[in-house]
Design a protein around this motif. Structure first.
Motif, mmCIF file in Angstrom:
data_model
loop_
_atom_site.group_PDB
_atom_site.id
_atom_site.type_symbol
_atom_site.label_atom_id
_atom_site.label_comp_id
_atom_site.label_asym_id
_atom_site.label_seq_id
_atom_site.Cartn_x
_atom_site.Cartn_y
_atom_site.Cartn_z
ATOM 1 N N THR A 1 38.612 -111.912 60.821
ATOM 2 C CA THR A 1 39.448 -110.832 61.350
ATOM 3 C C THR A 1 40.890 -111.079 60.894
ATOM 4 N N GLY A 2 41.741 -110.103 61.130
ATOM 5 C CA GLY A 2 43.145 -110.296 60.771
ATOM 6 C C GLY A 2 43.771 -111.459 61.512
ATOM 7 N N ALA A 3 43.413 -111.612 62.791
ATOM 8 C CA ALA A 3 43.962 -112.707 63.593
ATOM 9 C C ALA A 3 43.447 -114.053 63.104
ATOM 10 N N GLU A 4 42.152 -114.109 62.768
ATOM 11 C CA GLU A 4 41.592 -115.359 62.238
ATOM 12 C C GLU A 4 42.230 -115.710 60.898
ATOM 13 N N LEU A 5 42.421 -114.696 60.058
ATOM 14 C CA LEU A 5 43.056 -114.933 58.757
ATOM 15 C C LEU A 5 44.468 -115.480 58.941
ATOM 16 N N ALA A 6 45.195 -114.941 59.917
ATOM 17 C CA ALA A 6 46.549 -115.432 60.204
ATOM 18 C C ALA A 6 46.507 -116.895 60.636
ATOM 19 N N MET A 7 45.566 -117.237 61.519
ATOM 20 C CA MET A 7 45.467 -118.611 62.006
ATOM 21 C C MET A 7 45.137 -119.582 60.878
ATOM 22 N N TYR A 8 44.122 -119.254 60.105
ATOM 23 C CA TYR A 8 43.739 -120.158 59.018
ATOM 24 C C TYR A 8 44.867 -120.300 57.994
ATOM 25 N N SER A 9 45.576 -119.205 57.733
ATOM 26 C CA SER A 9 46.624 -119.267 56.698
ATOM 27 C C SER A 9 47.743 -120.222 57.095
ATOM 28 N N VAL A 10 48.162 -120.184 58.364
ATOM 29 C CA VAL A 10 49.246 -121.083 58.767
ATOM 30 C C VAL A 10 48.739 -122.506 58.976
ATOM 31 N N MET A 11 47.534 -122.647 59.515
ATOM 32 C CA MET A 11 47.020 -123.994 59.781
ATOM 33 C C MET A 11 46.529 -124.694 58.517
ATOM 34 N N TRP A 12 46.169 -123.929 57.509
ATOM 35 C CA TRP A 12 45.760 -124.529 56.231
ATOM 36 C C TRP A 12 46.918 -124.593 55.237
ATOM 37 N N SER A 13 48.115 -124.258 55.692
ATOM 38 C CA SER A 13 49.282 -124.386 54.817
ATOM 39 C C SER A 13 49.549 -125.858 54.539
ATOM 40 N N GLU A 14 50.294 -126.107 53.487
ATOM 41 C CA GLU A 14 50.614 -127.492 53.120
ATOM 42 C C GLU A 14 51.304 -128.222 54.261
ATOM 43 N N HIS A 15 52.227 -127.524 54.929
ATOM 44 C CA HIS A 15 53.026 -128.164 55.979
ATOM 45 C C HIS A 15 52.167 -128.607 57.154
ATOM 46 N N CYS A 16 51.138 -127.822 57.492
ATOM 47 C CA CYS A 16 50.337 -128.134 58.679
ATOM 48 C C CYS A 16 49.090 -128.948 58.375
ATOM 49 N N SER A 17 48.484 -128.748 57.202
ATOM 50 C CA SER A 17 47.178 -129.372 56.942
ATOM 51 C C SER A 17 47.262 -130.629 56.086
ATOM 52 N N TYR A 18 48.394 -130.842 55.408
ATOM 53 C CA TYR A 18 48.534 -132.011 54.521
ATOM 54 C C TYR A 18 47.426 -132.036 53.457
ATOM 55 N N LYS A 19 47.058 -130.840 52.976
ATOM 56 C CA LYS A 19 45.874 -130.758 52.113
ATOM 57 C C LYS A 19 46.053 -131.458 50.767
ATOM 58 N N SER A 20 47.284 -131.565 50.280
ATOM 59 C CA SER A 20 47.504 -132.268 49.012
ATOM 60 C C SER A 20 47.822 -133.739 49.207
ATOM 61 N N SER A 21 48.171 -134.122 50.419
ATOM 62 C CA SER A 21 48.654 -135.488 50.646
ATOM 63 C C SER A 21 47.702 -136.368 51.428
ATOM 64 N N LYS A 22 46.750 -135.774 52.170
ATOM 65 C CA LYS A 22 45.955 -136.582 53.107
ATOM 66 C C LYS A 22 45.099 -137.636 52.400
ATOM 67 N N VAL A 23 44.689 -137.373 51.145
ATOM 68 C CA VAL A 23 43.877 -138.379 50.453
ATOM 69 C C VAL A 23 44.691 -139.639 50.180
ATOM 70 N N HIS A 24 46.017 -139.497 50.084
ATOM 71 C CA HIS A 24 46.889 -140.658 49.876
ATOM 72 C C HIS A 24 47.353 -141.243 51.208
ATOM 73 N N LEU A 25 47.567 -140.379 52.189
ATOM 74 C CA LEU A 25 48.069 -140.851 53.488
ATOM 75 C C LEU A 25 47.070 -141.742 54.219
ATOM 76 N N LYS A 26 45.785 -141.618 53.888
ATOM 77 C CA LYS A 26 44.787 -142.427 54.601
ATOM 78 C C LYS A 26 45.016 -143.931 54.392
ATOM 79 N N GLN A 27 45.790 -144.291 53.352
ATOM 80 C CA GLN A 27 46.116 -145.705 53.145
ATOM 81 C C GLN A 27 46.864 -146.301 54.337
ATOM 82 N N PHE A 28 47.650 -145.461 55.017
ATOM 83 C CA PHE A 28 48.422 -145.980 56.151
ATOM 84 C C PHE A 28 47.497 -146.476 57.261
ATOM 85 N N GLY A 29 46.312 -145.894 57.333
ATOM 86 C CA GLY A 29 45.326 -146.383 58.282
ATOM 87 C C GLY A 29 44.507 -147.524 57.709
#
Length: 749
Positions: free
Chosen positions: A41-69
């Protein structure tokens, strides 16, 4: 217009949707359809778009950030680690401290005052959401060239925003940095940090558990400001044509936030919440999905119950709005009335907007129609994971081969004196008092150290004098030359600054500021810096408790220098034993701790005198840093030193000038055997500090250094009204003060 309900989405699978306009990639949109088994739906699309953004999801960085753990050192002090709003560490006596650094870079370029102000407000709410009272803030800042017209637009607004919001909250601003470099011209970095204090039993986490528990939204009304906000702004590059996205910048109200803080702390005292989350990036989309994802059930939300400032907002806009000063709490039904009473007492609007359900879905309704039906983890925690290609830049070898150690050096003592005066007056080395004087550094009465000290320090307990210190550092010039070493140098300098104040470093937070992850050169910088920081933290025993990644910091094709900012938190048993930077007592002896080598790559001297960046940064020796820290902490605790200042940008001479001006005393220096005056004064070798030692403590201090194997060299004495380097030159304090103090006001006042 037909409301885009779940039922309507099922019946119209081929309806066109603006997924690309919301920043989603084709494969991301297809994955959403796959997860839901239909189009969103439009509301679901809005939610996924902001939550899957780089700033919120760390989609490009999380594979490297896991080293901190994966590389996390064992540390008994860690109470809450990565994954929550902020990390929490044990500082003793039943106290816990939570701290974090985040970025508000892109909004602050577009609307400097509100971008910076809401950056402070957001990080304060992160700390509040952990159950702590916020006690201090810090602000590491980076701007373009100091004399550039746009810097004159951005800097005064950012500084006014930080001061205006923080001062109104009554939070002392105790630390940070201000750095100028042309690489930040279109992308200033506005990083904000906060420290909070609580007892161990007061820690709160962001989760929604307990079927039937109520979900309460409280704080400010939801408006049209900040729709998309940092979640969208910080997930793409700026074009060189300049600011054009003002509606996406949030608007802050510090007085509303102050009420929210006191209201929330009273709610905590009465133990009324089962889970809590602040509303920052991605607004209600984030708060509802993260609470439900971390809990044990599902959640139902009636979106039309959300208090609005603008009645014309669509459900999508309500879900995406990043209006400030809002929190979301999960409350047991029999505690709701008391929760509401406290909110009314503090004049804070509070509304039950939903409840925790038995299922595993996040369901949102609008005027009785279902507009969202999603598995919350897919929104909050199971976004895309990118293994971005990266490779060492083709220009890296040539940059490192352009050795700063081979630059022309001063021909004689007169030229050396002139270059040092120019260095002291340069924007990066000059006094930042014009900026920091706009911040209240001593409100609440517990500030022990603040700018321009090496670290900020606040008292935690007024009876025992337990305290904590924090320093933030990050040299983008070093990281450009070698991202791995540059990240470790940032860690080392921040660690050293905390130790120089007398506090024992415990743990770190970070803010990793880089260009576009779609550029393999930038991703190599990020991968190397992250690896360097993880390795360094493991070696020093300082775990990463959390932090922030800010990517797409570039304008067109021009990326900023890689700028990993590292915040180190330390603990001190007795703040009355802290060590300031000021030389005060005439006759005290000056000692240089550590070894000085010819290391000028990325140095302040190479930048100010030659406008040059090349070569290799100073070598990192983390075991030496650990030893130096132990010496500084022991000497502070046992009264062996009266002042200490770490050596970093500008080398020894910059540190000595700052300590002399701070204490309004002079110093006579002698160049040690084996060093020339230029290297002695201007090298930026790491792992060094200068200390002033009372004559009565000289033998005890030097014996301790010798016994532990730390190089220690007597280099002078606190004396007179000038900085004199014997056989070379003399600079009066009046001359130095004028050079040091007048630059920033001259540019911005």
């Amino acid at each position: 217009m037909t409301l885009d309900t779940v039922k309507h989405a099922e019946q119209t699978p081929e309806a066109g949707q603006p997924w690309a306009d919301l920043g989603l990639k084709p494969d991301e949109y297809e994955r959403i359809r796959e997860i839901l088994g239909r189009r969103p739906t439009g509301a679901e699309l809005a939610m996924y778009s902001v939550m899957w953004s780089e700033h919120c999801s760390y989609k490009s960085s999380k594979v490297h950030l896991k080293q901190f753990g994966e590389k996390a050192p064992e540390n008994d002090a860690m109470l809450v680690g990565i994954g929550e709003n902020a990390g929490v560490v044990d500082v003793g006596q039943g106290y816990a401290v939570t701290f974090k650094v985040e970025s508000h870079n892109h909004p602050s370029y577009i609307e400097p005052y509100q971008g910076a102000a809401t950056g402070v407000g957001g990080i304060v709410r992160d700390i509040l959401a952990m159950g702590a009272r916020p006690v201090a803030v810090v602000d590491p800042l980076r701007f373009g060239a100091a004399d550039h017209p746009d810097t004159k637009r951005v800097l005064p607004g950012v500084v006014a925003g930080i001061g205006g919001y923080g001062n109104c909250l009554g939070l002392p601003n105790i630390g940070g940095e201000v750095v100028f470099d042309p690489c930040y011209q279109g992308n200033p970095l506005v990083n904000a940090g906060c420290i909070g204090v609580m007892k161990h039993e007061d820690i709160h986490l962001a989760k929604a558990s307990g079927t039937g528990n109520k979900v309460i939204l409280y704080g400010a009304r939801t408006g049209g400001d900040g729709i998309g906000g940092v979640s969208v702004l910080a997930s793409e590059t700026f074009e060189s044509t300049g600011p054009a996205k003002r509606p996406a910048v949030q608007v802050g109200d510090p007085f509303q936030e102050k009420l929210l803080i006191e209201c929330t702390l009273e709610i905590f005292r009465e133990k009324l919440v089962a889970g809590i989350q602040d509303l920052g990036g991605a607004g209600l989309s984030c708060a509802t999905s993260e609470l439900a994802s971390a809990g044990s059930g599902g959640m139902r939300v009636d979106l039309d119950t959300v208090p609005l400032r603008d009645s014309s907002l669509s459900p999508e806009e309500i879900l995406m709005s990043e209006s400030q000063e809002r929190m979301c709490a999960v409350v047991e039904p029999d505690k709701v009335d008391r929760f509401m009473e406290i909110c009314e007492k503090w004049d804070v609007i509070a509304t039950v907007i939903g409840e925790v359900t038995e299922g595993e879905r996040l369901e949102i309704f609008w005027h009785g129609e279902q507009i969202v039906d999603v598995p919350p983890r897919t929104v909050a925690h199971e976004g895309p994971v990118y293994h971005r290609p990266y490779e060492r830049p083709s220009w890296q070898d040539a940059l490192q081969a352009d050795d700063a150690n081979k630059l022309a050096r001063p021909a004689d003592a007169t030229e050396l004196k002139e270059q040092i005066l120019k260095l002291v007056a340069s924007p990066n080395q000059a006094s930042k008092a014009w900026i920091t004087d706009q911040y209240d550094r001593f409100v609440q009465g517990n500030t022990i150290l603040a700018q321009p000290e090496d670290a900020g320090m606040v008292r935690v307990d007024e009876e025992s004098n337990l305290g904590v210190a924090m320093a933030t550092d990050g040299n983008g010039r070093y990281a450009k030359l070698d991202p791995y070493a540059g990240a470790q140098l940032a860690l080392a300098e921040s660690y050293r600054n905390v130790a120089a104040s007398g506090a024992k470093p415990l743990a770190i937070s970070n803010c990793l500021n880089f260009g576009s992850p779609e550029d393999p050169d930038v991703m190599w910088q990020f991968a190397e810096a992250t690896r360097g920081l993880a390795d360094g933290c493991l070696q020093l025993g300082t775990p990463v408790t959390g932090g922030n990644v800010s990517l797409y910091n570039q304008t067109g094709e021009t990326a900023i220098h890689p700028t990993p900012v590292v915040a180190v938190l330390g603990v001190i048993d007795d703040v009355t034993r802290r060590t300031p930077i000021a030389f005060k007592e005439e006759g005290q002896l000056l000692y240089l701790l550590g070894e000085t080598r010819e290391e000028f790559g990325g140095s302040a001297w190479s930048q100010v005198v030659h406008d040059h960046l090349g070569g290799l940064p100073p070598k990192v020796d983390l075991e030496r840093e650990r030893l130096l820290a132990e010496i500084l902490i022991s000497a502070s605790r046992d009264g062996m030193i009266d002042a200490a200042h770490d050596l970093s940008d500008g080398g020894l001479v910059q540190a000595v000038v700052e300590s002399c001006l701070r204490g309004n005393t002079g110093a006579r220096l002698v160049v040690p055997d084996g060093l020339d005056a230029f290297t002695f004064l201007l090298s930026e070798s790491a792992g060094r500090a200068v200390v002033s030692v009372p004559r009565s403590e000289e033998l005890r201090f030097t014996d301790m250094c010798g016994a532990r194997g730390l190089p220690v060299t007597r280099i002078g004495v606190v004396d007179g009204t000038a900085v004199e380097v014997q056989g070379e030159f003399t600079l009066s304090l009046d001359e130095l003060r004028a050079a040091h103090a007048e630059t920033i006001p001259g540019l911005f006042a």
